[in-house]
Every structure is written in structure tokens, then in C-alpha cells.
Motif scaffolding. Structure first.
Motif: not given
Ligand SMILES: [Zn+2]
Ligand SMILES: [Zn+2]
Length: 288
Positions: A101-114, A152-163
Motif C-alpha cells: 500500500g501507499t503507507a509502505a511506499l511512504h515508509d520507504a521514501l522516508a528511509e531514502i530521505d534520511a 528529496i533531491a532538491k531539498r538536500h541539494g543532491k544530483a537527481l539521477v534519472i532512469h
């Protein structure tokens, strides 16, 4: 010689360059062995790319342990729908929310953000869209994940890598709509010359992989020919996309010189000039 045997070491480059996109965790041998083989041909730096939470953690740890490894962290465009739909082979099996579900996606995105906040993490990706592997039922999750990674990339000032696999128009549209980060890299660039002009106008980096050497890849070579020198990168995407004449055999960062030499021929440049530009461009793209 067996089709599964590792190709031989190419002639070393005279100018050190970076492999802008690799997956050391999917390659044979240890990280140290892979880096040593690459360094032996003057591929002195690699960007290690994570495709799920576990792989992104590993990328960040590996970058922290090696000065010449930089990390990019993300949920791959094909991973995001797996998380939402609770695929038993996907990330959901590793923990958080069994049902997806989308809750699991949000959990995973929070880990990526950290992870994206860590100093050795220089990129957020690979993210984007993959209309080849993910069907219509997964597109909403894929786009939501892509937009979250842009933020996330913009907030942390990191490069965005596109697939971007068979999704050029949608990727360009979402980037323009969301507002692309200052530094955006199209990994394994797969567009034609017209798209290369659009990317050039937007200031997006275009990273070319071993598939630009394939016989049927003239549109990619045409794209490289029009791409401005200051926006061109090289990558292996190893263990995938081994350059000719080794197509089908295992790829690794030490094979960068094979692709770089094919690129130099397309650009009509000597290999040192191209290597110097690529070294400079990769450092600029990932701000290291
Ligand atoms: Zn990719
Ligand atoms: Zn990749």
C-alpha cells in the motif's frame, strides 16, 4: 573463450575518469577487487547506485568506507509499484508493512530521505519512469515515487539521477512540471538527437553506457554527437550493458575505457580531451 568469462583489462586511460553509474553489489568479487581493477585502467572514481532501501543503505555505507566511491540512493522506478502492491519479492518482505500500500511506499521514501542527508550520498536516484517493465497498473505508484525523489533531491541539494526507459516524454514533462533540481543526470541516456537538444537546453547531463557501442544504436550515437561536451558523462550500469565486442559478458567499471573510446570516435575528439571533460563534468554533476 566463454561468453560468461570476464572481458580482459583494456588499455589504461591516460586521464583518470569516473564511472557515473554502477551497481557493485550486483557484480562478482569484492568491492576492493572491483575498485582495484578499475583503478588499474585509470577509472578512479565510481558512483554506486542503490535501487531499494537495502541497496541504498549499502551504497551509503560503501561510500563512507571508500574515498573514491560516491553514493546515490533511491527506490528504482520498478521497485516503487512492487512496494505498493506488496510483491513478496520486493522491499515489503524486508520489514515495515507486510501488506504494502501507499503507507509502505511512504515508509520507504522516508528511509531514502534520511539517507539522502548523508554527506557521502551525492545523488538521489535512480528514479524516473520505466514503461517497459512496469505496466499501466504500476504507473501511479511510479509517478508518485518519481515526484517524491525530485523533491528529496532538491531539498538536500543532491544530483537527481534519472532512469528513463521508453518514457521520454513523460519524464521530461514531470521534470518540467515539478521543477528539476539544479543538477539532473539522465543515466543510460536512451533518447535520440532531438531529445538531446531538449536536455541540452535544460542543462541536463547525459550519461552514456555501453549500449552506445551496439550496432543498432545509431540514434544514440547521433544523440551523443549533438550533446554539448560539458554535459556528457560515461557509465557502465554494470553488471548490465557490457560494451561491444564483449556484449553479453559481465560488465564492471574497469570496462569504461572501451565505451569512452567509442564515444571519442563519435565526438571526433582524442580520448584525453574527452576524458578530461568527462572527469570535470562528473565532479560537477555530483558536486564532489
Ligand atoms: Zn536504470
Ligand atoms: Zn542502474
Amino acid at each position: 573463450m566463454s561468453r560468461t568469462e570476464a572481458p580482459p583489462l583494456p588499455e589504461p586511460l591516460r586521464v583518470p575518469v569516473a564511472d557515473s553509474h554502477t551497481h557493485l553489489d550486483m557484480q562478482d568479487g569484492t568491492v576492493e577487487e572491483g575498485l582495484a581493477r578499475a583503478a588499474a585502467v585509470n577509472v578512479t572514481t565510481v558512483v554506486q547506485v542503490g535501487c531499494d532501501v537495502k541497496g541504498s543503505r549499502w551504497a551509503a555505507e560503501t561510500a563512507a568506507a571508500h574515498a573514491n566511491v560516491h553514493a546515490a540512493v533511491a527506490l528504482h522506478p520498478n521497485e516503487a509499484p512492487r512496494i505498493v502492491h506488496g510483491d513478496p519479492d520486493g522491499w515489503s518482505r524486508q520489514g515495515a508493512r507486510e501488506g504494502g500500500g501507499t503507507a509502505a511506499l511512504h515508509d520507504a521514501l522516508a528511509e531514502i530521505d534520511a539517507l539522502a542527508a548523508l554527506p557521502h550520498v551525492r545523488g538521489v536516484g535512480e528514479t524516473g519512469l520505466d514503461h517497459f517493465r512496469t505496466g499501466p497498473e504500476g504507473m501511479a505508484a511510479q509517478e508518485e515515487s518519481f515526484r517524491a525523489h525530485i523533491e528529496i533531491a532538491k531539498r538536500h541539494g543532491k544530483a537527481l539521477v534519472i532512469h528513463d526507459r521508453e518514457a521520454h516524454a513523460d519524464v521530461l514533462r514531470i521534470l518540467a512540471d515539478a521543477g528539476a533540481p539544479e543538477r539532473t543526470v539522465f543515466h543510460c541516456y536512451s533518447g535520440d538527437a532531438d531529445m538531446a537538444r531538449i536536455c541540452a537546453d535544460a542543462g541536463y547531463f547525459m550519461s552514456f553506457a555501453g549500449n552506445m557501442t551496439f550496432k543498432n544504436a545509431q540514434p544514440l550515437r547521433d544523440a551523443l554527437a549533438v550533446a554539448p561536451l560539458e554535459l556528457v558523462l560515461v557509465e557502465t550500469d554494470a553488471p548490465f550493458l557490457t560494451p561491444a565486442p564483449y556484449r553479453g559478458r559481465p560488465n564492471a567499471p574497469y570496462l569504461i575505457p572501451v565505451t569512452l573510446r567509442a564515444m571519442a570516435a563519435v565526438k571526433g575528439l582524442d580520448e584525453d580531451t574527452l576524458a578530461e571533460a568527462i572527469a570535470d563534468n562528473t565532479a560537477r554533476a555530483f558536486d564532489y
